[in-house]
Write an enzyme that holds these catalytic residues in place. Structure first.
Site, PDB file in Angstrom:
ATOM      1  N   ASP A  79      -2.372   1.138  -5.606  1.00  0.00           N
ATOM      2  CA  ASP A  79      -0.940   0.814  -5.604  1.00  0.00           C
ATOM      3  C   ASP A  79      -0.670  -0.284  -6.626  1.00  0.00           C
ATOM      4  O   ASP A  79      -1.563  -1.062  -6.971  1.00  0.00           O
ATOM      5  CB  ASP A  79      -0.505   0.301  -4.222  1.00  0.00           C
ATOM      6  CG  ASP A  79      -0.716   1.354  -3.147  1.00  0.00           C
ATOM      7  OD1 ASP A  79      -0.722   2.551  -3.479  1.00  0.00           O
ATOM      8  OD2 ASP A  79      -0.890   0.946  -1.988  1.00  0.00           O
TER       9      ASP A  79
HETATM   10  N1  URA Z   1      -5.012   1.811   0.382  1.00  0.00           N
HETATM   11  C1  URA Z   1      -3.749   1.391   0.141  1.00  0.00           C
HETATM   12  O1  URA Z   1      -2.942   1.281   1.039  1.00  0.00           O
HETATM   13  N2  URA Z   1      -3.433   1.084  -1.139  1.00  0.00           N
HETATM   14  C2  URA Z   1      -4.302   1.147  -2.172  1.00  0.00           C
HETATM   15  O2  URA Z   1      -3.951   0.832  -3.314  1.00  0.00           O
HETATM   16  C3  URA Z   1      -5.606   1.587  -1.885  1.00  0.00           C
HETATM   17  C4  URA Z   1      -5.943   1.919  -0.606  1.00  0.00           C
END
Ligand code: URA
Length: 240
Positions: A107
């Protein structure tokens, strides 16, 4: 011995631009091989192990590149980022020309270990669910966590749109507000959604390790990247 190639072709497949652009770089005297300026674009070289420099910056010919980046927050893994710069802006532009892409996505606000490559088979193998590469994350919790939270994550939590509960492989509290969690899938916002389903909230998330390769072992400051060597690739390709 591998096939010799004209220098402009070598530059082109190493990401130095179009055929014409690479020819001009050479003709302008901006490219050296083994310390000698080469001005004829069609001069042939064996690309394997070739060391060359462009604008005095040294490069080694690489058939493919395998990269680890310590991703900072506020960069997007998408090829066409919408709200933040893309992670590719942290890398030399040659890698964009070479179509270097993230292996899976983090993310925009998640930090830590991100692999990138221009080798389709590597990207596919690493991101395939069958590979079951465990990923270690450190989550900063919005509310102090307790053993009940850990037990719930280990037992499995029901996420919206998932047919069955999803369990952490490993989960333990580092301190009251930091949780280490290991998952082997890569579902959308998985860690954040698991924590929300367990009644807490993720205030920050960092990926610390993929398979046997830890970010700590790479010694990269935020925003820094490195090439992965054969030993590091062997760790990632290990099936266990
Ligand atoms: N889980 C999440 O919620 N976000 C990420 O970027 C990676 C794993």
């Amino acid at each position: 011995m591998s096939k010799k190639l004209p220098l402009y072709r070598i530059l082109q497949n190493q990401g130095f631009g179009t055929r014409k652009g690479c020819q001009l770089l050479i003709e302008d005297g901006d490219v050296s091989v083994a310390g000698e300026v080469v001005t004829k674009p069609k001069t042939e070289f064996d690309p394997v192990g070739l060391e060359f420099s462009v604008f005095d910056e040294p490069w080694l010919y690489r058939e493919h590149v395998y990269i680890a980046l310590n991703k900072p927050a506020n960069f997007e893994c998408s090829r066409k980022p919408s709200h933040h710069p893309g992670v590719h802006t942290l890398l030399p532009e040659q890698f964009t020309w070479r179509d270097v892409q993230p292996v899976g996505r983090l993310d925009h606000d998640t930090t830590g270990l991100l692999l990138l490559s221009d080798h389709g088979a590597f990207i596919h193998a690493q991101s395939h669910p069958k590979h079951h590469q465990p990923k270690v994350y450190v989550a900063t919790l919005a509310e102090p966590g307790d053993q009940a939270l850990v037990d719930e994550l280990l037992a499995g939590v029901q996420l919206h749109d998932e047919p069955a509960p999803i369990a952490a492989q490993i989960a333990h509290l580092i301190d009251a507000t930091h949780l280490e969690i290991v998952i082997d899938q890569g579902k959308y916002h998985q860690v954040k959604r698991m924590l929300a389903a367990a009644g807490n909230h993720c205030a920050a998330l960092a990926r610390a390790q993929i398979g046997g390769l830890s970010l700590a072992s790479l010694d990269l400051a935020e925003g820094e990247w490195c090439y992965l060597d054969d030993a590091q690739l062997a760790i990632l390709n290990r099936e266990d």
